[in-house]
Every structure is written in structure tokens, then in C-alpha cells.
Design a protein around this motif. Structure first.
Motif, PDB file in Angstrom:
ATOM      1  N   SER A  63     -33.968  55.164  -3.270  1.00  0.00           N
ATOM      2  CA  SER A  63     -33.643  54.215  -2.033  1.00  0.00           C
ATOM      3  C   SER A  63     -33.373  54.868  -0.841  1.00  0.00           C
ATOM      4  O   SER A  63     -33.699  54.347   0.250  1.00  0.00           O
ATOM      5  CB  SER A  63     -32.920  53.035  -2.741  1.00  0.00           C
ATOM      6  N   ASP A 118     -39.782  49.104  -2.838  1.00  0.00           N
ATOM      7  CA  ASP A 118     -38.645  49.651  -3.673  1.00  0.00           C
ATOM      8  C   ASP A 118     -38.558  48.774  -4.825  1.00  0.00           C
ATOM      9  O   ASP A 118     -38.038  47.506  -4.636  1.00  0.00           O
ATOM     10  CB  ASP A 118     -37.439  49.787  -2.895  1.00  0.00           C
ATOM     11  N   GLN A 171     -35.189  47.251  -2.050  1.00  0.00           N
ATOM     12  CA  GLN A 171     -34.385  46.668  -3.429  1.00  0.00           C
ATOM     13  C   GLN A 171     -33.953  45.427  -3.507  1.00  0.00           C
ATOM     14  O   GLN A 171     -34.161  44.756  -4.307  1.00  0.00           O
ATOM     15  CB  GLN A 171     -33.631  47.950  -4.288  1.00  0.00           C
TER      16      GLN A 171
END
Ligand SMILES: Nc1ncnc2c1ncn2[C@@H]1O[C@H](COP(=O)(O)OP(=O)(O)OP(=O)(O)O)[C@@H](O)[C@H]1O
Ligand SMILES: [Mg+2]
Length: 511
Positions: free
Chosen positions: A56, A178, A98
Motif C-alpha cells: 500500500s 489495492d 484499501q
């Protein structure tokens, strides 16, 4: 595998994105060290690595959310520099992070055009155009939600698909996803995978982060493995075996998964927990089950089948749910959330970000907060005991953190997840309701969580395990109930629990 240089005589194509010599230091962690990365137009590249490896972080650099301490990012040949997200978007990078970033109070269409609402005349927003274009993008991706629906009313999976639609709407040259499927069950993940296939076929480069190797094999040609902040290798997913890829990821030989020793669960005495007549319209209809001490009960069901609602109702978090509950054979008069907690029923919610963590509190506090009695001495809370308990949990779950005081929000997605699971382990719950406990955690952490679940059951707890990754159920459960159209359809007992049977029972066509 080194990336092949173009044949002589032809000009080198401009990569969709390129990073060279990226470094990023956070307090106590070197998140990226000397990372080089390059992706070509139309390529789908998977990014793989353990929780906290730096995936990330690399993505935040490529999308302009953060600036590396040193090194350079280029999108479509142009330098990103300190231009931030705005410049990254201008250069054609669109990212689904994410953590979801939608505005729950707004409609799907409004979210898709957030900050870029089409104008009509001088006056206002061109709502009809917005709805029309939103409907087009959603249809293109085969996402079946209404542009008029309020985002907050959608399931987590639908929200995830809306996030992807929002990125695709910008017609990027580079699409970064992500962990786009970590909240989705197999069927819904397929929607995303198919969409990625179509998007890349049109020349868009896609970076795809996932912990699911089967998915990576379906969607990507090559996978870049990240370990401890460095790119270890980029390999062809068809040529490399799973064991080889996992070994790259762990930096050591991958261990074969040992099957758990078969156990016998004593179901002759009174169940620890009995639930009858559980109804929560429109999701659940007259559901009943018994749960015995020492067993791991899996609930198999597709997304939207009511798995989470079932757990939430049992834990007392759905005020509308009707049910009767008995604990150790005694009726529970008012099975409220407080009462269930007092009886020792703990639950890890599906939406950890929203309901699970207290972002700015330390990792240690987040893990011990459900059970202060366990860390109290005669004079109140004992910081020594808290530290010991925190240490022990972080070790058992291998939570990667610079320290127990680090705010939990600074951990990688998977490590936050492990910490929340740790909290309920610490709470010594007699009944543990785990909603998607392995979502977003790496292959090794999955094994650790399976082992913990089994050892808790060995110690006499009862665990209810919900997972959208149905293949996990035969690995951990003593019994599996399948849920479909609001009712239980089948029951399977170990050792006769197979993925095929569970799939068949959850996907059976509606009548
Ligand atoms: N804002 C931050 N402040 C401090 N440390 C951070 C911050 N963001 C990330 N880190 C640390 O940097 C490291 C890399 O984290 P990153 O989020 O990139 O991991 P990841 O590979 O995406 O893992 P996961 O699979 O769990 O999502 C971790 O050790 C993490 O704790
Ligand atoms: Mg991450």
C-alpha cells in the motif's frame, strides 16, 4: 525475471507507470527501500507480499497520496514530483485504496462524480447527465446497483464495486486496485476480475494487490513480490508454482499446510448457546441452531445471504431481530448486546474500519480494551499487565508494529485486522463470533488465525466462523451450516465437509 528490453530499432514504448529508487521511512519502519517498478500499457500486474510488506505504501507513492523520501515516480512518462493526487489523476492514474472512501450519505451517482459533478448551464449540477453516465459505467462493469441508491444502504461488496466504477469512470491509463476483492465472496470477486480483464484489454495498465493467489493467477500475467519494503522479484504467474511464489514472499521455504488433527466434539450435553426463531426481515427467516462448547461452526453462504446479519443478531446488535436464546440451557430473557457480552459472547465485526478499531489508540490498547478485568490489578488498571497481555497477543498473532503504543491506524491493513482478532481472543469469550476474520491477511497469518481458532475451541470455547472464502471452511470447521435465501439449507459434519458440497448447497438455484 528481468523485464525484457524492447528489440533494437523500435522505440521503447512509454511505460504506463514507472518508479525508480523509491525510499520511504515511517517512524520505526523502513516501508520502502530502493524500489524500482514499471508497468506497460494493457498489462495487469499483481502485487503480492506479507502484511506490512509495503504494497500500500508503494501505491500511495504511485498515486500521489504521499511523496517518497527519495526516488521518482513517472506516469505516462511524466514526472509526478510533488504534484500530489491531483497531478497523478491528471496524468491518468486512478486508485482504489484499501480503505473505502465513499460518502455514505450520498447516492451512487453522486459518489461516482464526487468533486467533479457535471454542470448544467451556469446554475447547478446536471443530475440527469450524472445519473445517465453513472448508469453507463455501472453497466459496463456489470455492477447491479441503482445510481440513485444511497451508498450507506449498500453492502460492503457493492460499495467496493462502486469504488472501482468511480476509478474507471475517469478513463485512466493506470488503474490501481489495492485488495479490491478482500470484502467479496467468490462470485462477486468474479465480477471484479472480469471487469479488470475488460479494462486492461482496452489498453489500461492495472496494478492489482491481492492475497488470493488463485485470483492473481486468473487476472495477471506477472506478479511482483514485495518483502520488507523491497521488490524481491517479478515472476510469470503461469511458470511459477504457488510454493515458489509463497517462498519468495516469506523469504524462506513455504511450509505445506498440515491438516489439523481430527477432533471429536461432545454434543451430548446441553449446548453452550441455542438460538431459535431468529428472524430479521428480509434477510433471515426462522433460523435455529445449537452451538456446543469446543466446536468450530462454519456458516457458508454467498454474499448477501445474511451471514453477517446472523452473527450480528446473535450478538444482540440488530434491535429488529426476533429470536429466543438460551445460554448453557438457561433462557436469556433479554438478549441485548450488553447481556450477550456479559455472558461471554464476543464478535469481530465485518467492517473493522468502521466498527472494529479505535484508530488513534495504540495497538496494545486496541487489543486489550474488550476485557479490562484481564489487565487490572488491585489498584485498577495495571499498565504492566496491559503491556504483557499486549505483547503476548502481538506475538501469537505476529502483529507487525513498531511498538504497542503506535496508533493502530498506522499499521498495514492486514495487521490492523490481526490486532482486532487479538482483542476478542484476549477477552476470553466463551462464544466467539468471527465475521470474515481472515479477510485481507496474508497466507501465513491465515494459518496463525486458523490455529488460534482451533486452540480456543480445544480450550472449550465455541467459535462461529464466517468466511466468504468458502475453501476455508473445510480447513477449520467441525461442522458447517449453509445459508441460502434466509434459511439454513444443509449441515455437514467433519470429516465429511467438502468445498464442492458447500458450494453446491450455497449456490443452488433459487426456486
Ligand atoms: N502512516 C503510517 N505511519 C507509520 N507507519 C506506517 C504508515 N503507513 C504504513 N506504515 C508502516 O509501513 C509498513 C508497510 O505498510 P503497508 O501498508 O505498505 O503494508 P502492506 O504491504 O500494504 O500490508 P497489508 O497486506 O497488511 O495491507 C508497515 O510496517 C506499516 O506499519
Ligand atoms: Mg495494504
Amino acid at each position: 525475471m528481468t523485464i525484457p528490453s524492447p528489440p533494437p530499432g523500435r522505440p521503447a514504448p512509454v511505460p504506463a507507470a514507472e518508479a525508480s529508487g523509491l525510499n520511504k521511512q515511517y517512524p520505526g519502519v523502513r516501508a520502502l527501500s530502493d524500489v524500482d517498478f514499471r508497468i506497460e500499457p494493457g498489462e495487469v500486474r499483481a502485487l503480492l507480499g506479507r502484511n506490512g510488506a509495503g504494497k500500500s505504501t508503494l501505491i500511495r507513492m504511485l498515486s500521489g497520496v504521499e511523496v517518497p523520501d527519495s526516488g521518482e515516480v513517472r506516469i505516462g512518462g511524466e514526472t509526478l514530483g510533488h504534484g500530489g493526487v491531483r497531478r497523478a489523476v491528471e496524468l491518468g492514474a486512478a486508485t482504489v485504496h484499501q480503505e473505502l472512501s465513499l460518502v455514505p450519505e450520498m447516492t451512487v451517482a453522486e459518489n461516482l462524480f464526487l468533486g467533479e459533478w457535471p454542470r448544467s448551464g451556469l446554475s447547478g449540477v446536471d443530475f440527469p447527465r450524472m445519473r445517465r453516465e453513472a448508469a453507463e459505467v455501472l453497466a459496463e462493469l456489470d455492477v447491479r446497483v441503482s445510481p440513485e441508491a444511497t451508498v450507506g444502504s449498500l453492502s460492503l461488496a457493492e460499495q467496493q464495486l462502486v469504488e472501482i466504477a468511480r476509478a474507471v469512470r475517469r478513463r485512466p491509463r493506470l488503474l490501481i486496485l489495492d485488495e479490491p476483492t478482500s470484502a467479496l465472496a467468490a462470485g462477486e470477486a468474479r465480477t471484479v476480475l472480469e471487469a479488470v480483464g475488460r479494462i486492461s484489454a482496452s489498453g489500461v495498465a492495472v496494478i492489482y494487490v491481492s492475497h488470493r493467489l488463485d485470483e492473481i493467477r486468473q487476472v495477471a500475467r506477472s506478479v511482483t513480490v514485495v518483502r520488507d519494503g523491497s521488490v524481491v522479484d517479478t515472476v510469470d504467474v503461469q511458470e511459477a508454482t504457488t510454493t515458489q511464489i509463497v517462498a519468495l514472499m516469506l523469504g524462506q521455504a513455504a511450509r505445506e499446510q498440515e491438516p489439523f488433527a481430527p477432533r471429536t466434539v461432545d454434543r451430548s450435553s446441553a449446548p453452550l448457546l441455542s438460538v431459535r426463531g431468529l428472524t430479521l426481515a428480509p434477510k433471515l427467516e426462522d433460523i435455529g441452531f445449537d452451538l456446543y462448547a469446543g466446536e468450530v461452526l462454519g456458516i457458508g453462504g454467498l454474499l448477501g445471504s445474511g451471514r453477517s446479519e446472523l452473527l450480528r443478531s446473535v450478538a444482540g446488535f440488530e434491535p429488529e431481530a426476533e429470536r429466543t436464546v438460551a445460554f448453557e440451557g438457561r433462557p436469556v430473557a433479554r438478549p441485548s448486546a450488553a447481556e450477550m457480552k456479559r455472558l461471554g459472547v464476543g464478535m469481530t465485526p465485518e467492517d473493522r474500519k468502521g466498527e472494529g478499531i479505535v484508530p488513534l489508540l495504540g495497538v496494545g490498547e486496541n487489543m486489550t480494551m474488550a476485557w479490562f478485568a484481564g489487565i487490572s490489578g488491585r489498584a485498577g488498571l495495571s499498565s504492566r499487565r496491559a503491556a504483557e497481555a499486549g505483547d503476548e497477543l502481538a506475538r501469537r498473532l505476529a502483529v507487525k508494529t513498531p511498538g504497542l503504543d503506535t496508533p493502530i491506524v498506522n499499521l498495514s491493513g492486514g495487521n490492523q485486522q490481526k490486532a482486532v482478532i487479538g482483542r476478542w481472543l484476549h477477552a476470553r469469550s466463551r462464544v466467539l463470533l468471527l465475521d470474515e476474520p481472515t479477510r485481507g491477511v496474508d497466507v501465513e497469518a491465515k494459518q496463525q488465525i486458523y490455529r488460534l481458532i482451533r486452540s480456543l475451541a480445544d480450550e472449550g470455547a465455541a467459535v462461529v466462523f464466517v468466511s466468504g472464502e468458502l475453501e476455508e471452511l473445510p480447513l477449520v470447521c467441525d461442522r458447517v451450516l449453509t445459508l441460502q435465501n434466509g434459511r439454513f439449507t444443509r449441515e455437514f459434519l467433519a470429516p465429511d465437509i467438502t468445498l464442492d458440497d458447500i458450494m453446491a448447497a450455497t449456490m443452488a438455484v433459487e426456486v
